[in-house]
Design an enzyme around this catalytic site. Structure first.
Site, short mmCIF file in Angstrom:
data_model
loop_
_atom_site.label_atom_id
_atom_site.label_comp_id
_atom_site.label_asym_id
_atom_site.label_seq_id
_atom_site.Cartn_x
_atom_site.Cartn_y
_atom_site.Cartn_z
N ASP A 1 0.91 -1.14 0.00
CA ASP A 1 0.00 0.00 0.00
C ASP A 1 0.95 1.19 0.00
O ASP A 1 1.56 1.50 1.03
CB ASP A 1 -0.88 0.01 1.26
N HIS A 2 1.12 1.83 -1.15
CA HIS A 2 2.23 2.78 -1.25
C HIS A 2 2.04 3.99 -0.33
O HIS A 2 3.00 4.69 -0.01
CB HIS A 2 2.50 3.20 -2.70
N HIS B 1 -5.82 2.87 0.95
CA HIS B 1 -5.05 4.02 1.48
C HIS B 1 -5.80 4.78 2.58
O HIS B 1 -5.22 5.14 3.60
CB HIS B 1 -4.74 5.00 0.35
O1 LIG Z 1 -3.26 3.63 -5.61
C1 LIG Z 1 -3.57 4.60 -6.26
O2 LIG Z 1 -3.06 5.79 -5.91
C2 LIG Z 1 -3.02 6.86 -6.85
C3 LIG Z 1 -2.78 8.12 -6.01
O3 LIG Z 1 -1.54 8.00 -5.40
P1 LIG Z 1 -0.74 9.29 -4.94
O4 LIG Z 1 0.47 8.77 -4.29
O5 LIG Z 1 -0.47 10.08 -6.19
O6 LIG Z 1 -1.65 10.03 -4.03
C4 LIG Z 1 -4.29 6.97 -7.64
O7 LIG Z 1 -4.11 7.91 -8.68
C5 LIG Z 1 -4.61 5.64 -8.25
O8 LIG Z 1 -5.86 5.72 -8.92
C6 LIG Z 1 -4.67 4.56 -7.22
O9 LIG Z 1 -4.74 3.30 -7.87
#
Ligand SMILES: O=C1O[C@H](COP(=O)(O)O)[C@@H](O)[C@H](O)[C@H]1O
Ligand SMILES: NC(=O)C1=CN([C@@H]2O[C@H](COP(=O)(O)OP(=O)(O)OC[C@H]3O[C@@H](n4cnc5c(N)ncnc54)[C@H](OP(=O)(O)O)[C@@H]3O)[C@@H](O)[C@H]2O)C=CC1
Length: 500
Positions: free
Chosen positions: A180-181, A243
């Protein structure tokens, strides 16, 4: 936990010609290499279908690193560790050749049999790759074996269970690193430190002193080229299930008895278990959805969601979600956690606002203006930092109160940008630290919460779609959700850490 700061390993990336590998994984690996956080004894096998020679693959590595990073002095040395294997993951016969290649590289680079399998491909392949890795002997190693798995982890609880069962036949829970980045973001990791390393917050961190908590993750981008995936996902599965619920868990959890993987995960799990389930008729009282219409962003007209490639012209998919979560435990009883996320909004911003209750009696009420509540704002991105909103005496002879802000900007403090999420997560995985990856119990509880909402939404077409213009902060119903409780969304654009 088996942690070692500089592990040797063979990293096998499935989906090595894809967007994620090029934009995130290769540049992050390069940064680790440049900082000597990657042992010199490492090798990477890139796996994808298209035919490429090793030279061509190494060239593509250099290009992706150069696009992402300004200074790449050691790029040739770095790229020389990369090898390519053209392989259709659905073709059982080709795993034997992959195994031989892996063994040769293991010997050549003296990798001690350590292997990291990174699945950066469409999720429908995850289960069968894991099964093949086992049945074809790629996981029979004398060192460690770890599986890094990208999101989405399933489509709902049932499919996630099925996927989990498949990967568990080849890897044990502590060998699985579910990405989960957001958990790799510097300021998400900072939530714990802000809470547990400061005597001034923890005593106030409960329903007696906090009136509500707001978590916003807004994006300017639309669905871009991901219409096919997004049509089956929507903002609830794409952002809330993972997230947003992870951030809520970090904000709400009890202090762990120790800062280790097991204890932190166990506290997060307790929060997810305490989330009040929202189902049936309650769903539309606690959650609202939106879909973007065309609009103007940075002076440019952008199309509606339904006009995006691979999107149905009458799509019922939500590109925006706002919701009110209640955590039924002693600490949080009655405190709403409002969350919202959406695409094509007015700003790219992830922020957490903790709004404290008003002082019991306002001595400064004689003035026309009521006192502003105290806020603690955690700026996750794009700026990183913390702002505390207080009231202080307005300079002059009277005793009027005026709002002031105490700011801490994380970026630039040490003269360097903070590492990207993927860089940190790859490093954690190599060291065997799974704290910032999600445990199966968290994944399952999160799906079980969001499934009840998607069950209702999928069975009721939202006739108001599209219901917000691109370039705004979402549909009106999102504001109404808070207004009902006497609150409003704190704007994400004037709480900046770098406000003068
Ligand atoms: O996991 C995801 O995250 C991105 C948003 O990530 P961020 O680090 O730029 O806030 C999102 O655009 C994408 O749809 C989703 O799969
Ligand atoms: N891109 C992003 O920003 C993010 C992506 N993710 C997740 O990461 C994963 C990968 O996403 P992304 O990189 O965008 O996807 P892409 O579609 O860009 O890449 C897919 C990769 O899989 C390979 N591939 C497809 N079919 C096969 C097959 N049968 N056998 C072997 N290789 C195959 C493709 O190469 P080839 O065609 O040569 O076979 C390509 O390398 C997904 O799970 C996604 O949800 C998560 C967060 C963000």
């Amino acid at each position: 936990m088996n942690q070692n700061d500089n592990q040797t390993a063979l990293i096998m990336i499935f989906g090595a010609t894809g967007d994620l590998a090029k934009r995130k994984l290769f540049p992050s690996l390069y940064k680790l290499f440049e900082k000597d956080k990657l042992s010199k004894n490492f090798a990477v096998i890139g796996v994808a279908r298209r035919p490429l020679t090793n030279d061509e693959f190494q060239q593509s590595i250099k290009e992706s690193v150069k696009t992402a990073i300004e200074k790449e002095d050691r790029i040739d040395e770095f790229a020389s560790h990369f090898y390519y294997h053209s392989h259709d993951v659905t073709d059982s016969a080709s795993y034997a050749a992959l195994k031989n290649m892996a063994s040769d590289l293991d010997n050549h680079y003296q990798l001690n049999g350590n292997r990291i399998f990174y699945l950066a491909m469409a999720p429908e392949f995850f289960g069968s790759i894991a099964l093949h890795l086992k049945s074809d002997g790629l996981t029979d190693v004398r060192g460690f074996k770890r599986l890094v798995i990208e999101k989405p982890f399933g489509h709902d609880l049932e499919s996630a269970k099925e996927l989990n069962d498949q990967i568990r036949t080849a890897f044990s829970e502590d060998e699985i690193y579910r990405i989960d980045h957001y958990l790799g973001k510097e300021m998400v990791q900072n939530i714990e430190v802000i809470r547990f390393a400061n005597a001034i917050f923890e005593p106030l961190w409960n329903s007696r002193f906090i009136s509500n908590i707001q978590v916003t993750s807004s994006e300017i981008l639309g669905v871009e080229e991901r219409g096919r995936y997004y049509e089956n996902s929507g903002a609830l599965r794409d952002m809330v299930q993972n997230h947003l619920l992870q951030m809520v868990a970090l904000l709400a959890m009890e202090p762990p008895i120790r800062l280790n993987t097991e204890e932190i995960r166990s506290e997060k799990v307790k929060v997810l278990r305490a989330l009040r389930p929202i189902e049936g008729e309650e769903v539309n009282k606690y959650f609202v959805r939106g879909q973007y219409d065309e609009g103007t962003i940075n002076g440019k007209t952008v199309p509606s969601y339904r006009q995006e490639p691979m999107v149905a012209e009458n799509s019922n998919t939500e590109t925006f979600v706002a919701g009110k979560l209640l955590i039924d435990n002693f600490r949080w009883a009655g405190v709403p956690f409002y969350i919202r996320t959406g695409k094509r909004m007015a700003a790219k911003s992830t922020k957490i606002v903790i709004q404290f209750k008003d002082v019991p009696m306002n001595l400064y009420y004689q003035t026309e203006q009521p006192l502003n509540p105290n806020l603690l704002v955690i700026h996750i991105q794009p700026e990183e930092g913390v702002t505390i909103h207080l009231n202080a005496k307005k300079a002059g002879t009277g005793m009027e109160a005026t709002p002031i802000k105490l700011n801490y900007a994380n970026k630039g403090i040490d003269g360097i940008n903070t590492p990207e999420a993927y860089e940190k997560l790859l490093y954690d995985c190599m060291r065997g630290d799974a704290t910032n990856f999600t445990h199966w119990d968290e994944v399952a509880l999160s799906w079980s919460f969001t499934d009840k909402i998607s069950d209702v939404w999928e069975n009721h077409v939202d006739e108001s779609f599209p219901n917000y213009k691109s370039g705004t902060m979402g549909p009106k119903c999102s504001d109404e959700l808070l207004e009902k409780d006497g609150y409003f969304w704190w704007p994400v654009t004037n709480l900046e850490v770098n406000d003068k």
